[in-house]
Motif scaffolding. Structure first.
Motif, mmCIF file in Angstrom:
data_model
loop_
_atom_site.group_PDB
_atom_site.id
_atom_site.type_symbol
_atom_site.label_atom_id
_atom_site.label_comp_id
_atom_site.label_asym_id
_atom_site.label_seq_id
_atom_site.Cartn_x
_atom_site.Cartn_y
_atom_site.Cartn_z
ATOM 1 N N SER A 31 0.807 -1.216 0.000
ATOM 2 C CA SER A 31 0.000 0.000 0.000
ATOM 3 C C SER A 31 0.840 1.265 0.000
ATOM 4 C CB SER A 31 -0.923 -0.011 1.219
ATOM 5 O OG SER A 31 -1.801 -1.105 1.173
ATOM 6 N N TYR A 32 2.093 1.140 -0.303
ATOM 7 C CA TYR A 32 2.987 2.284 -0.273
ATOM 8 C C TYR A 32 3.572 2.577 -1.657
ATOM 9 C CZ TYR A 32 3.027 1.619 4.800
ATOM 10 O OH TYR A 32 2.666 1.493 6.111
ATOM 11 N N ASP A 33 3.806 3.847 -1.897
ATOM 12 C CA ASP A 33 4.618 4.207 -3.052
ATOM 13 C C ASP A 33 6.033 3.703 -2.799
ATOM 14 O OD1 ASP A 33 3.175 7.566 -3.160
ATOM 15 O OD2 ASP A 33 2.343 5.632 -3.815
ATOM 16 N N MET A 34 6.723 3.351 -3.882
ATOM 17 C CA MET A 34 8.079 2.831 -3.767
ATOM 18 C C MET A 34 9.003 3.609 -4.691
ATOM 19 S SD MET A 34 8.009 0.307 -1.583
ATOM 20 C CE MET A 34 9.489 -0.654 -1.962
ATOM 21 N N GLY A 35 10.268 3.608 -4.356
ATOM 22 C CA GLY A 35 11.228 4.336 -5.174
ATOM 23 C C GLY A 35 12.536 3.596 -5.343
ATOM 24 N N TRP A 36 13.276 4.011 -6.352
ATOM 25 C CA TRP A 36 14.650 3.551 -6.575
ATOM 26 C C TRP A 36 15.576 4.763 -6.466
ATOM 27 C CZ3 TRP A 36 16.465 -1.354 -7.051
ATOM 28 C CH2 TRP A 36 15.559 -2.360 -7.352
ATOM 29 N N PHE A 37 16.682 4.554 -5.795
ATOM 30 C CA PHE A 37 17.729 5.549 -5.670
ATOM 31 C C PHE A 37 19.044 4.916 -6.107
ATOM 32 C CE2 PHE A 37 15.868 9.069 -3.173
ATOM 33 C CZ PHE A 37 14.642 8.519 -2.877
#
Length: 124
Positions: A31-37
């Motif tokens: 249920s969360y937005d996810m990101g790549w760094f």
């Protein structure tokens, strides 16, 4: 608590492709937005891409637009980063993370769970 494990990194020639995966376990990130760094040696960690919890919305830093694609499979609790037309400047340790901020979120301090990273090296 969620655990994130990245995989799929490696050594590739310029112009090549790689697909990174980020598998979530524990209290999942469905249920969360996810990101790549990513973080290159001697440089600060930088935002690469983000995907909304539904997978409908995506957001990219300018330097990877048209080359990278973020996606997710919530049934598998996995987020992907398809990287194409890779350049030597894409060489870095790539991390996935869970966002607690508003969409779209580029600030690393608004991400509260991180994986250990997977190394991507692009040779010229």
């Amino acid at each position: 608590q969620v655990q994130l494990v990245e995989s799929g990194g490696g050594l590739v020639q310029a112009g090549g492709s790689l697909r990174l995966s980020c598998a979530a376990s524990g209290r999942t990130s469905r249920s969360y937005d996810m990101g790549w760094f990513r973080q290159a040696p001697g440089k600060e960690r930088e935002f690469v891409a983000a995907i909304s919890w539904s997978g409908i919305n995506t957001y990219y830093t300018d330097s990877v637009k048209g080359r990278f694609t973020i996606s997710r499979d919530n049934a598998k609790n996995t987020v992907y980063l398809q990287m194409s037309s890779l350049k030597p400047e894409d060489t870095a340790l790539y991390y996935c993370a869970r966002s607690r901020g508003i969409w779209p979120q580029e600030a690393s301090q608004m991400y509260d769970a991180w994986g250990q990273g997977t190394q991507v090296t692009v040779s010229s």
